[in-house]
Every structure is written in C-alpha cells, then in structure tokens.
Design a protein around this motif. Sequence first.
Motif, mmCIF file in Angstrom:
data_model
loop_
_atom_site.group_PDB
_atom_site.id
_atom_site.type_symbol
_atom_site.label_atom_id
_atom_site.label_comp_id
_atom_site.label_asym_id
_atom_site.label_seq_id
_atom_site.Cartn_x
_atom_site.Cartn_y
_atom_site.Cartn_z
ATOM 1 N N SER A 80 0.857 -1.182 0.000
ATOM 2 C CA SER A 80 0.000 0.000 0.000
ATOM 3 C C SER A 80 0.891 1.229 0.000
ATOM 4 N N ILE A 81 0.596 2.137 -0.913
ATOM 5 C CA ILE A 81 1.440 3.312 -1.122
ATOM 6 C C ILE A 81 0.610 4.561 -0.853
ATOM 7 N N PRO A 82 1.153 5.515 -0.119
ATOM 8 C CA PRO A 82 0.412 6.763 0.086
ATOM 9 C C PRO A 82 0.262 7.532 -1.228
ATOM 10 N N GLN A 135 2.482 -4.872 -18.293
ATOM 11 C CA GLN A 135 1.140 -4.274 -18.243
ATOM 12 C C GLN A 135 0.829 -3.921 -16.804
ATOM 13 N N LEU A 136 0.434 -2.678 -16.587
ATOM 14 C CA LEU A 136 -0.036 -2.258 -15.268
ATOM 15 C C LEU A 136 -1.552 -2.376 -15.277
ATOM 16 N N GLU A 137 -2.033 -3.479 -14.708
ATOM 17 C CA GLU A 137 -3.473 -3.726 -14.689
ATOM 18 C C GLU A 137 -4.152 -2.686 -13.808
ATOM 19 N N GLY A 138 -5.151 -2.070 -14.365
ATOM 20 C CA GLY A 138 -5.787 -0.948 -13.682
ATOM 21 C C GLY A 138 -5.415 0.369 -14.312
ATOM 22 N N SER A 154 13.605 -4.261 -25.423
ATOM 23 C CA SER A 154 14.769 -4.607 -24.599
ATOM 24 C C SER A 154 14.913 -3.683 -23.395
ATOM 25 N N ILE A 155 14.076 -2.651 -23.312
ATOM 26 C CA ILE A 155 14.130 -1.719 -22.180
ATOM 27 C C ILE A 155 13.602 -2.411 -20.926
ATOM 28 N N SER A 156 14.395 -2.342 -19.865
ATOM 29 C CA SER A 156 14.035 -3.050 -18.630
ATOM 30 C C SER A 156 13.642 -2.091 -17.521
ATOM 31 N N LEU A 157 13.001 -1.003 -17.880
ATOM 32 C CA LEU A 157 12.589 -0.013 -16.892
ATOM 33 C C LEU A 157 11.271 0.610 -17.334
ATOM 34 N N LYS A 158 10.402 0.904 -16.362
ATOM 35 C CA LYS A 158 9.129 1.557 -16.667
ATOM 36 C C LYS A 158 8.713 2.416 -15.475
ATOM 37 N N GLU A 159 8.275 3.633 -15.789
ATOM 38 C CA GLU A 159 7.804 4.560 -14.765
ATOM 39 C C GLU A 159 6.360 4.949 -15.041
ATOM 40 N N TYR A 160 5.623 5.156 -13.971
ATOM 41 C CA TYR A 160 4.253 5.679 -14.055
ATOM 42 C C TYR A 160 4.152 6.876 -13.118
ATOM 43 N N THR A 161 3.506 7.926 -13.581
ATOM 44 C CA THR A 161 3.367 9.125 -12.765
ATOM 45 C C THR A 161 1.888 9.465 -12.572
ATOM 46 N N ASN A 162 1.610 10.104 -11.453
ATOM 47 C CA ASN A 162 0.262 10.615 -11.144
ATOM 48 C C ASN A 162 -0.812 9.530 -11.252
ATOM 49 N N LEU A 163 -0.538 8.368 -10.664
ATOM 50 C CA LEU A 163 -1.534 7.310 -10.649
ATOM 51 C C LEU A 163 -2.661 7.667 -9.687
ATOM 52 N N MET A 164 -3.879 7.359 -10.095
ATOM 53 C CA MET A 164 -5.024 7.588 -9.220
ATOM 54 C C MET A 164 -5.064 6.504 -8.142
ATOM 55 N N GLU A 165 -5.797 6.789 -7.086
ATOM 56 C CA GLU A 165 -5.915 5.797 -6.025
ATOM 57 C C GLU A 165 -6.667 4.567 -6.529
ATOM 58 N N GLY A 166 -6.361 3.431 -5.925
ATOM 59 C CA GLY A 166 -7.010 2.193 -6.328
ATOM 60 C C GLY A 166 -6.041 1.036 -6.310
ATOM 61 N N GLY A 167 -6.524 -0.144 -6.727
ATOM 62 C CA GLY A 167 -5.706 -1.339 -6.760
ATOM 63 C C GLY A 167 -5.083 -1.549 -8.133
ATOM 64 N N TYR A 168 -3.802 -1.961 -8.154
ATOM 65 C CA TYR A 168 -3.071 -2.187 -9.395
ATOM 66 C C TYR A 168 -2.318 -3.515 -9.303
ATOM 67 N N PRO A 182 1.128 -7.043 -6.852
ATOM 68 C CA PRO A 182 -0.066 -6.212 -6.594
ATOM 69 C C PRO A 182 0.271 -5.072 -5.628
ATOM 70 N N PHE A 183 -0.348 -3.956 -5.826
ATOM 71 C CA PHE A 183 -0.171 -2.852 -4.900
ATOM 72 C C PHE A 183 -1.385 -1.932 -5.002
ATOM 73 N N THR A 184 -1.574 -1.169 -3.961
ATOM 74 C CA THR A 184 -2.669 -0.199 -3.955
ATOM 75 C C THR A 184 -2.094 1.178 -3.651
ATOM 76 N N ILE A 185 -2.757 2.175 -4.189
ATOM 77 C CA ILE A 185 -2.408 3.560 -3.887
ATOM 78 C C ILE A 185 -3.551 4.140 -3.057
ATOM 79 N N SER A 186 -3.210 4.553 -1.844
ATOM 80 C CA SER A 186 -4.232 5.102 -0.953
ATOM 81 C C SER A 186 -4.717 6.436 -1.499
#
Length: 957
Positions: free
Chosen positions: A658-660, A686-689, A699-713, A733-737
């Motif tokens: 769980s992430i703030p 794939q980031l489900e959600g 071949s890129i082994s890195l991925k960033e996501y910014t400004n994710l809304m709250e919920g389960g991923y 799995p992780f959630t953003i509070s």
Amino acid sequence: MNFKKILFHFLLLFFLKTTLSGQVKNIGLPEIRNYKRIDYKGGTQNWNIDQDKNGNLYFANNNGLFQFDGSSWHKYNLPNFSSLRCLKIDATGKIFVGGYNEFGYFKSDLKGNLEYFSLSKLLNENNIKAIDFIWKIHLFQDEVIFQSFKKVYIFKNNKIKLLKAPNRFQFSFQVKNNLYFQDVAAGILKYNNGKFFALEGSKALNNTEIWGMFPMNNDKILITTLDKGIFVYDAKKLISWNTPANEFVKKNNSLGGVSIKDKFFAFNSVLDGIIICDLSGKIIQHINRKNGLQNNTVLTSFIDNKNNLWLGLDNGIAFVNENSPFTYFGPSYGISTVYASVVYKGNLYVATNQGVFYHPWNTAFEEDTFALVEGTKGQAWNIQVIDGQLFCAHNSGALQITDNKSVRLLNTKGYWSFKKVPNNSNLMIGSNYNGFALFEKTIKGWQYKNQIERYDKSVTSFEIDGDYLWFIKDDILYQLGIDENQKQFKTIKTYKNLSSSAKGIGSVQHLINHVVFQKNNHFYKYSHEEDVFFEDKKTSNLFKNIPNIRNLNEDFYGNIWYFFDESLGVLMKDKNGTYKNVVAPFSNLTGNLVYNYESVNTIDLNSIFIGLTDGLAHYDSKALNNSVTRPKAFIRSFSFSNDTLIFGNGQNKIGKYSIPYNSNHVRFTFSAPIYENVENIKFSYQLEGFDDKWSNWSSISLKEYTNLMEGGYKMKVKVKNSYGVESEETIIPFTISPPWYRHFMAYVFYILSIVASIYFIRKRIKTKIRKNKYYETIEQRRLYLEKESKIRQEQYELEKEIEKLKNDKLQIKILLKDKELVNNTLQVVKKNKILNGIIQKLKDINVESFDESTKFQFTKLNKSIVKEVNADKSWKDLEMHIKNVHFDFLKRLKEKYPTISPRELDLSTYLLMNMSTKEITEIMNISRGGVELARYRLRKKLDLNKKENLIGFLMSI
C-alpha cells in the motif's frame, strides 16, 4: 553413388553423435561475451563465482561482491571494504563471503536489500587480526567452513570453531561428499567430524600448489596443480595423466577448473585461457585471447544452471555460451566473409571474399585454422559439388578443385554459380559476368564448351526448367530457351508481373521438385502450354504467417530455408511431411548474414553451416530442444517516493503493498537471469488498472508511471528469450491510498457536514424569511425615500439647468447688446466726424460778409454743433462697458500673460467680440496695417505659431 552418399552421411551422423552427445561441441567456438571492469564498475580480478536459486550470478571481486541479474550489476561491500576471494550460496539464499580479516554472509532484509552479517565478530580481537585472507568456503554437511592459510573457521549453530593447519594450508576442495585440504607439509588431508586424516601417497605434491580436484570413475580423483600438470589419485598413489590436456596444463600452468556434467573438464590456465576436454583428456575446445577472450589468465570457472561457462579473469569476466546450438568459426580460424560452404571428401570448404579455405572434417577444430586452397586467392562466390566433382565460381574464372592443392581453370571469365542440365547429365551451365556458358563432361573431365549467345548481362543466380533458364534481372523475370546445339538462346521472354493481382516478381527458386516464382509469399508455377503463371496455393499456405521473404532454398532433407529483411528462418520438415516454422533461434544472426548472398549448407540435422559476414556459424538443430528452457521474469525493483523494494534476491513471497497518494510516482525495473544472446531478450509489461493491453516487446528493462489515481493495481511482466520462448507472468499487486480529502472517513465527514449544513441553512432560511419581511418594508420605505430624493435632486438639477440656460441666454443678450452698443457707438463716432468736418468747413466761411442777424444765427449754429461734439461721451462709456462685461476674460489673460499691454488687452477683447478689422481700425483709431501689426505682436506674445487660430485661442481662455 547414392549408397556412398548415404554411408557418408551415416558416418558423419555417428561421429557427430559421439562427439556432441555431451554438452560441449567440438565444431567451432561458442559465443563469448566479455564484461570489462567498466561494465560492472569494479576491480580487475574476479576470484570466485556462484549462482542463487533465482539465477542471479555473484562474483567475488577485488572491490567487493558483485551481483549480475542479466540486466544490471549491483555492488556490495564488506564492512572493512576488503577484497573478496570466495563466496558460496546455501539453499536458504544466504551468500557466505570471505575477504581479508573478515567473513560472514549477506541476506535479504524485509525490503529485499542484501544486508551483511559478520561472523568474524564472533571471534576475539586477536583471532580477527590473524584471519588473513579467506580463500575457500564449503557447505559441508551441516557446517559452513571458511578456509584461510593458517586456520579453518567452522560455523555451526551460530558459533565459530577453529582448527589450525598442521603446517600451512594451500587450498581446499569438495569432491562429491568429501572435503579435502592441501597442507604444504602433511600432503592432502581429508576432513571428517572436525579432524584431518592424511591421504596416503599425496605428499608428492607438497612442492607445488593444488588448484583443482575433480571426481572420476571408480572413486578416483583428478588433481590439477599449478606447474606440475594433472594427476590421477586412486586412494594410494598419484599417477600423471598423460593426455593432451595435461600437456597444455604443464605448458601454461593451471589455476583449477570445473567439471561439466561429469562428462567434460574445463581447465583454467595462467598463460593461455581455458581448455575443455573430455574424460579421456582429449581437448574439445580451446578458448583464449586469440579467439575472443579478453584476458588469458583465468582465475576461476563456473557452470551456471543452464550449463553455460563463466570465467573470472585476471582482468574482467567472460561468459561462454556452451548451451547454445550455435558455434562459430570467426577471424581466429583465418576466414572472413563466407559466401558458400560444402563438405567434400573429408574436408570442409568455404568460399570467402579472400579465396577458398578448407579444414579436415574429421579432425577436431582445436587451434588449427582453415588453410587456403592454392590458386583460389580472391573473391570466391560459390563452391559446389556437382556430379561428384568440386567446382568453384570465382572472380578469376570457373575453377575445378581436385584436391586441396590442385586447381584447374576451366574458363577465365568471372563466375557466380553452376547447375547441371536436367535432361543431359554431361552438360552443365554456369552463370558468369557476361551471361551464361556451357560446360561439357568429356573423357578428360569437365571442359568449357562455349558461351551461350544472345544474352550477355551478368546473372548471379538462375534456375533450369527443362530447356529453359529462369532468372530475375533489374526487376524483370527472364525466360531463356536454349536451342538444340546449345550455342545460343533461341527465345528470350520477359515478364514484369506474375499475374494481374501480383505485381512484380520477388524471387525464382527450385522448390519441392519444381521451379516456382514468388511475390509477397504467394508462389506460382508456370504453364508452358498456356504461357501463364498460376498460384500454387499449397506452397503459399506454408508461408502465409511468415514475413515477406526475399529468397529461399531447399536443402537435402527437404527443409526450406527462407530469408527476410536481414534475418533467417526455416520450415523444418517432419517425418510425416509437415513443416514446423523455426525462426527465433536465428535472431542471433540477424544483421550478420551476407545480404543477397546468403548460404545454408545442411550436412545433416546436427551440422548446418550458415555463412556470415565475419565467418561461419555451425547450427545443431537437435541441440536446440536441449538448450531452450522457459525463462523466468523478475520485477527487479519497485520504487516509490524515497523507498525501494528489491525482488529476486532470494524472496519467495510477494505481498500486497500500500502506497500513500503522495508517492503515486512509481518506477519498476525488470530482470531475467538469461545470459546468452542478451541483446535479443525482450520484456513486455502491463499495469493492470492503468494499461489496457500489454506493451510491445522491448529490450528496455525499466518503466515509470506518474500521477496514478488511487485504487488497486497489478504490475505484470514477462520476458521472451532469443529463441522466442516466453516466461510466465510475474505479478506484484499494490494499492495507492487516496489523498486525505478522498479518504472514506473524509467522505463520511463530507456527508455529515452536508446534512448539518442543510439543517443549519434551512433554519437560517426560515429566520431570514421573517427578517426579510421586516426588511422588505424598510427597504420599500427606503426605496420610496430614495426615489423621492432622486426626484428632488433631479428637480434641483433641472432648475439649475434652467438657470444656466437663462444665464446663457442673458449672456447672449448681453453680447448682442454689446455688439449693438458698439455699432451705435461707431455711428456716433461717424456722426462726430461729420460734425467736426462741418465745423472745419464753417470756419472757412467768411462771416464778415453776413449781416448781424445772419452772423448771429451762424455763430449760434456753430456753438451748437461744437457743444454737441464735446458733450458726446459714448466712446468712454463703450470702453467702460466692454471692460466690465469682459472683466474675467481680461483678468485671466493678464494672469497667464503678464507682459501683455493695455492696448493689446483691448485688441484681444475686440477680437473676442468677433469685430472686423474695419471696426477695430475705427475704434482704435489706427490704420488697417496698424491693426495687422498689432495682431502679429499679440500672437508673438501669446506664443502662437502661424497655423493656430488667434480668435479660437482667445475663446479657449
């Protein structure tokens, strides 16, 4: 002849099966990948290697512990930053390490970071200082044994037990279920239950260093020494291992080695890289700096979980891909770009841009290079076996090679290739730089007969269908018909398209006993009777799911090799006649094929040679199934805010995190413990959600996501190796509070606040309605009074306006009166002038001639006229009136222009009254020119330019 050919292939197959039944191939060299110190950013020397259960590799380096996960390197230091000499990983994932005056283990903490736990701290201070270097670590029974030169430190039940060396230890080795130590005086010691037992007959090696001990059959042990060679110990005595491998070790000094699947030995050397030999000591491979290794001193070797070989070098790290179906003949074998290859009479021949080279086929490809066939130096385009004879299409002409040193020149023109005439076994056609030539088989052998006339352009490849030659030149398909005496082409037809729907021609080839034509993977055959091309749908269906091909050829076994872009694929023919498409393994060769001159030579399914721009590749199609396993993908790290979770360091469980909300910028890195053909390893995620579908392979082994809304991923990742095999999904799995203002309790507060607000507002509204009724009355009264006041104000303003209009009207009247007064005054002045004139004329009359009565009347009239003139004060009254009326104007003018004279003030007043120049001359009693001069002087005092209007300026004051 067919029987001999079948026998030859059977012997080849038998030979290859006996040599390739194990892991190591004796044909060519495996892929070698070097990692320099700038790659892993560490020290030069690497002393020991091990691998954890997740596939990560670990290296004991001069600068610490280095971890490699296939994508990135990670460094871990000991507390005293000492150099590491050894490491060993147990079943729980603990990484035991030994350095200078320090030993202990690394273990993953709750966040996956490797945390160090020192075991040397269990010793007293004096014992710590006496540790020196820990050289070996063994997981023996339920003990962890750390070996230095002077002592052995045994870790068990969280306690350390010390054993001193009888004299001085060299190294120690674990052979199957036994642990052996070399003492420089006592010989080889066997360790058992905390005690050492000397091995009989082992003191003979006291004057050298043992660097390796390996199990052999019949409980024998193979022992490698630094400078005395290799010995076999049979529990009683040492026997020198008289083999080629032993000669190599004696010559180049041994630094140990490793056993490969109990079928081969790899021996490290100080001077010349590493050799791999079989159990009889026969050298199978020799890998050194000459053929790709970056350093010839090999300090350690290790076999990973895919049976690939890793080498810790005196300067760097090397990976040897022994588990691949591919091996290579590169520049170290003396060959360059390969255009064709063939096995003929026990030799492997290759046609290159430098000539034709050969190597004995039944001799191991150790350090021997290919030898040049004399007389073939220069560009060799093709080499073929036709009718049991070896022909070379060369830039210098058509060559026949009868043995390795005998070359017969058949024709001096440059040639591309040769083909037998199907309906005449004594004839063959060669394509050359000037068209086509005919060769005939005679009693003296093959002879050049004649050039075939009527076509003289260079053709690189062609096919023969009966009496017709087919080829493509300048995007046009040619059909050349040969006449009966074979001296010229009797017919020449050209085709630009295969059909109305298939525009253009892609390629011409001999396939499944027919000459077929191809465009965009649609295959056509030709009808001589109707002179039309018709589609072969059965063949087209074979290629419907294959990228558009450029060319193809069919080998002896019916396998169809096709070329697309700069890549290669094959339709492997099964026993039942069906085809299996194999393309992924050849991605390793993409870009290295000789474009438009690709060559594939299938000797059998174990030996397939493919020409490359920098040599020759050997492909074992049967070894592919043994080498390809399903890869495993890891989400290596999961970072958010200032925190990072590390995975793949031994953890088995992945929880839900769980992430703030203020940490909704997340970053993932991926890894896969795949070390062969790393440039062809691809990831998909794939980031489900958030993502609707899986990403493209990259071949890129890195991925960033910014400004994710709250919920389960759920972050999901998979990997595909160079053979096209995909891994299972790895999921975190992780959630953003939600932010505090979107939290559940916040919504409860919002609802309660709304209800309270509604109640309060309703109550306030009722109160306000009552008040509004009161205030409404007050407001109406106020509005009435304001309206009344406004009416009064407007009435007052109107009265003022009327007064102003009256004043303006009065002022106008006054101005009119002034004007009238001036006019009257001017009339009076005129009258006075007339009267003065009369007086002058009366003076001229001689009154003496008049009688008294007349004289009295004359005098009385004269006096009356003079009295009238003297009694007139209208002019002074006029000046006074004008000054009184225009007093304010004259005051302002005087204040603004203090230097103005009274005369000029009068002039200004007259001008303001809009009097004409004539009127001003009469009033001011000056000439017309005087008036103009006075106006000029007045303008100058008022600082007016010529364009400014004087009267308008005066009216503005």
